[in-house]
Design a protein around this motif. Structure first.
Motif, mmCIF file in Angstrom:
data_model
loop_
_atom_site.group_PDB
_atom_site.id
_atom_site.type_symbol
_atom_site.label_atom_id
_atom_site.label_comp_id
_atom_site.label_asym_id
_atom_site.label_seq_id
_atom_site.Cartn_x
_atom_site.Cartn_y
_atom_site.Cartn_z
ATOM 1 N N LEU A 57 1.077 3.366 -11.243
ATOM 2 C CA LEU A 57 2.238 3.356 -10.130
ATOM 3 C C LEU A 57 3.222 2.720 -10.728
ATOM 4 O O LEU A 57 4.506 2.933 -10.158
ATOM 5 C CB LEU A 57 1.730 2.907 -8.683
ATOM 6 N N MET A 74 6.259 4.375 -8.331
ATOM 7 C CA MET A 74 6.119 5.487 -7.481
ATOM 8 C C MET A 74 4.658 5.488 -7.068
ATOM 9 O O MET A 74 3.651 5.559 -7.768
ATOM 10 C CB MET A 74 6.422 6.748 -8.478
ATOM 11 N N THR A 75 4.485 5.723 -5.694
ATOM 12 C CA THR A 75 3.140 5.784 -5.033
ATOM 13 C C THR A 75 2.664 7.228 -5.366
ATOM 14 O O THR A 75 3.422 7.981 -5.557
ATOM 15 C CB THR A 75 3.438 5.421 -3.424
ATOM 16 N N ASN A 76 1.253 7.188 -4.805
ATOM 17 C CA ASN A 76 0.696 8.636 -5.075
ATOM 18 C C ASN A 76 1.163 9.677 -4.074
ATOM 19 O O ASN A 76 0.701 10.811 -4.092
ATOM 20 C CB ASN A 76 -0.787 8.605 -4.726
ATOM 21 N N SER A 77 2.109 9.197 -2.947
ATOM 22 C CA SER A 77 2.746 10.313 -2.079
ATOM 23 C C SER A 77 3.985 10.626 -2.606
ATOM 24 O O SER A 77 4.839 11.069 -1.986
ATOM 25 C CB SER A 77 2.712 9.616 -0.656
ATOM 26 N N LYS A 100 3.486 -4.841 -5.470
ATOM 27 C CA LYS A 100 2.453 -4.666 -5.068
ATOM 28 C C LYS A 100 2.402 -5.056 -3.384
ATOM 29 O O LYS A 100 1.977 -4.197 -2.454
ATOM 30 C CB LYS A 100 1.168 -5.624 -5.480
ATOM 31 N N HIS A 103 4.644 -2.439 -1.726
ATOM 32 C CA HIS A 103 4.011 -1.086 -1.479
ATOM 33 C C HIS A 103 2.993 -1.467 -0.093
ATOM 34 O O HIS A 103 3.048 -0.390 0.593
ATOM 35 C CB HIS A 103 2.943 -0.858 -2.634
ATOM 36 N N THR A 104 2.470 -2.650 -0.152
ATOM 37 C CA THR A 104 1.607 -2.718 1.234
ATOM 38 C C THR A 104 2.419 -2.752 2.491
ATOM 39 O O THR A 104 2.056 -2.202 3.169
ATOM 40 C CB THR A 104 0.998 -4.017 0.914
ATOM 41 N N PHE A 106 5.152 -1.176 2.685
ATOM 42 C CA PHE A 106 5.687 0.468 3.032
ATOM 43 C C PHE A 106 4.606 1.124 3.560
ATOM 44 O O PHE A 106 4.785 1.740 4.509
ATOM 45 C CB PHE A 106 5.984 0.803 1.472
ATOM 46 N N SER A 107 3.220 0.933 3.070
ATOM 47 C CA SER A 107 2.236 1.569 3.586
ATOM 48 C C SER A 107 1.899 1.232 5.028
ATOM 49 O O SER A 107 1.428 2.049 5.796
ATOM 50 C CB SER A 107 0.959 1.306 2.697
ATOM 51 N N ASP A 108 2.063 0.074 5.379
ATOM 52 C CA ASP A 108 2.069 -0.544 6.930
ATOM 53 C C ASP A 108 3.197 0.412 7.737
ATOM 54 O O ASP A 108 2.784 0.861 8.888
ATOM 55 C CB ASP A 108 2.074 -1.996 7.203
ATOM 56 N N VAL A 110 4.145 3.174 7.058
ATOM 57 C CA VAL A 110 4.193 4.541 7.108
ATOM 58 C C VAL A 110 3.193 5.065 8.209
ATOM 59 O O VAL A 110 3.105 6.067 8.862
ATOM 60 C CB VAL A 110 3.778 5.065 5.669
ATOM 61 N N ARG B 65 -0.901 9.678 6.745
ATOM 62 C CA ARG B 65 -0.611 8.372 6.519
ATOM 63 C C ARG B 65 -1.731 7.604 5.778
ATOM 64 O O ARG B 65 -1.399 6.579 5.068
ATOM 65 C CB ARG B 65 -0.531 7.569 8.071
ATOM 66 N N GLU B 68 -1.609 7.391 2.112
ATOM 67 C CA GLU B 68 -0.765 6.405 1.255
ATOM 68 C C GLU B 68 -1.450 5.174 1.458
ATOM 69 O O GLU B 68 -1.574 4.452 0.324
ATOM 70 C CB GLU B 68 0.520 6.173 2.175
ATOM 71 N N ARG B 69 -2.305 4.802 2.443
ATOM 72 C CA ARG B 69 -2.824 3.498 2.251
ATOM 73 C C ARG B 69 -4.129 3.573 1.432
ATOM 74 O O ARG B 69 -4.485 2.522 0.760
ATOM 75 C CB ARG B 69 -3.363 3.182 3.723
ATOM 76 N N THR B 71 -4.449 5.291 -1.322
ATOM 77 C CA THR B 71 -4.370 5.278 -2.659
ATOM 78 C C THR B 71 -3.700 4.269 -3.205
ATOM 79 O O THR B 71 -3.249 4.389 -4.322
ATOM 80 C CB THR B 71 -3.683 6.740 -2.877
ATOM 81 N N LYS B 72 -3.354 3.266 -2.434
ATOM 82 C CA LYS B 72 -2.638 2.165 -2.805
ATOM 83 C C LYS B 72 -3.166 1.428 -3.932
ATOM 84 O O LYS B 72 -2.568 0.929 -4.914
ATOM 85 C CB LYS B 72 -2.474 1.144 -1.682
ATOM 86 N N ARG B 76 -2.341 6.474 -10.817
ATOM 87 C CA ARG B 76 -1.706 7.780 -10.348
ATOM 88 C C ARG B 76 -2.813 9.268 -10.426
ATOM 89 O O ARG B 76 -3.562 9.407 -11.525
ATOM 90 C CB ARG B 76 -0.918 8.288 -11.298
ATOM 91 N N LEU B 77 -2.777 9.963 -9.149
ATOM 92 C CA LEU B 77 -3.436 11.201 -9.323
ATOM 93 C C LEU B 77 -2.794 12.255 -9.444
ATOM 94 O O LEU B 77 -1.704 12.301 -8.940
ATOM 95 C CB LEU B 77 -4.137 11.489 -7.628
ATOM 96 N N ASN B 153 0.309 15.128 1.922
ATOM 97 C CA ASN B 153 0.980 14.031 1.341
ATOM 98 C C ASN B 153 0.805 13.658 -0.081
ATOM 99 O O ASN B 153 1.675 12.994 -0.682
ATOM 100 C CB ASN B 153 0.729 12.698 2.086
ATOM 101 N N LEU B 154 -0.177 14.103 -0.626
ATOM 102 C CA LEU B 154 -0.614 13.995 -2.082
ATOM 103 C C LEU B 154 -0.222 15.065 -2.863
ATOM 104 O O LEU B 154 -0.234 15.194 -4.084
ATOM 105 C CB LEU B 154 -2.047 13.466 -2.294
#
Lengths: 154, 178
Positions: A57, A74-77, A100, A103-104, A106-108, A110, B65, B68-69, B71-72, B76-77, B153-154
């Motif tokens: 990532l 870049m995240t998986n989304s 890291k 990202h945490t 940001f994920s929260d 989202v 949502r 995102e969490r 796959t943190k 990378r997929l 989202n993926l």
């Protein structure tokens, strides 16, 4: 001394749409950072396109500019996290750790049901949490100029 | 104030996660379905399309949502098959504590996820087997949405449907749009 100085962090959506930009250097015109971030997105695209082999990532150093180093993630989304640092002694593992945490946070943000995905992040909590981790990594006193994306600017 | 922990086994190191008892979700889902379907059910217990879409939409929003969490912490997929496998393994493990039991594909964009004992159906029962099967259909709407939202989202746009084979076994069918 030799500590890195984070001067700008940004979140960019699935395309090239900026969701959040915050700068930490009042001496610099915010637009300059907007431009730097936008330019770095091309490099992100190269590094993450179908033929690219990397599975991390964390994307590493995207492009050095005259004064700064720009790092990407870049995240998986397909959301992009960008960090611009002053060109001092930058330790890679510190940047990685920063991403890291970023990202945490940001994920929260989202996961907040009141947040519409891929739109601008207006959460004060998010902004404060980001400022806190930047401060953690850049302990030198720096000016906290809040040049973030507002509803009116683009 | 900490919530009553801890049916969930996994705790990420270095982070304190607040946890909520699984029964809270079960009760919430029951009431959610009740509320959304108010008067909108026919005698077979099936929801009208508008209510069904609402529930599926809620699942979509949550799944989006969660993607995102969840796959943190991983790399990378890239390929669609990788992403579907992620749903079958990591994602399913997070939401119902087990993996999908079997994955089939026609290699042309259709995937069938087979769950031999779908956790969210296990508490449902009624007097006769057919009725149970009918009633359980509406409990599959939210999970379909979860899958569809996470995949969206993926980067995988698709339609997701589900059916009960023999209770509580069910199949989720993913049709990737192109």
């Amino acid at each position: 001394f030799g500590a890195m100085r984070i001067v700008c962090v940004a979140v960019v959506g699935k395309g090239k749409n900026p969701l959040f930009i915050k700068t930490f250097d009042s001496q610099v015109e915010p637009l300059k950072f907007h431009y730097i971030i936008h330019t770095s997105l091309d490099v992100v695209e190269e590094r993450t396109n179908a033929t690219a082999s990397g599975r991390n990532l964390y994307l590493g150093l995207l492009c050095p500019t005259e004064d700064y180093k720009v790092y990407g993630y870049m995240t998986n989304s397909k959301s992009k996290l960008i960090v611009v640092v002053d060109d001092l002694d930058v330790k890679e593992h510190e940047i990685k750790n920063f991403f890291k945490s970023f990202h945490t946070i940001f994920s929260d943000a989202v996961c907040n049901p009141f947040y519409t995905p891929d739109e601008k992040i207006s959460s004060k909590k998010f902004e404060n949490e980001v400022a806190a981790i930047v401060k953690q990594k850049s302990p030198e006193a720096h000016n906290d100029n809040l040049a973030y994306l507002s509803e009116n600017s683009n | 104030s900490e919530m009553a922990a801890t049916q969930r086994g996994s705790v990420q190191t270095g982070e304190t996660r607040k946890e909520v008892h699984e029964s809270c979700f079960e009760f919430l889902q029951i009431e959610m379905l009740e509320w959304i379907s108010q008067g909108g059910e026919d005698e077979f217990g099936e929801l009208n399309p508008v209510a069904a879409q609402k529930i599926e939409g809620l699942g979509y929003s949550v799944g989006h949502r969660l993607a995102e969490r969840f796959t943190k912490e991983r790399g990378r997929l890239v390929e669609p098959l990788e992403i579907i496998k992620f749903i079958c393994k990591d994602f399913w493990l997070e939401i119902c504590k087990k993996q999908i039991d079997n994955l089939r594909t026609n290699h042309r964009g259709v995937y069938v996820l087979h769950d031999a004992k779908f956790r969210w159906l296990t508490k449902i029962s009624s007097t006769d087997a057919n009725r149970t099967k009918q009633l359980s259909a509406k409990f599959l709407l939210f999970p379909c949405g979860l899958i569809r939202g996470a995949l969206a989202n993926l980067g995988v746009n698709c339609d997701v449907s589900a059916e009960v084979v023999t209770f509580p076994t069910c199949n989720f069918t993913i049709k990737v749009k192109n």
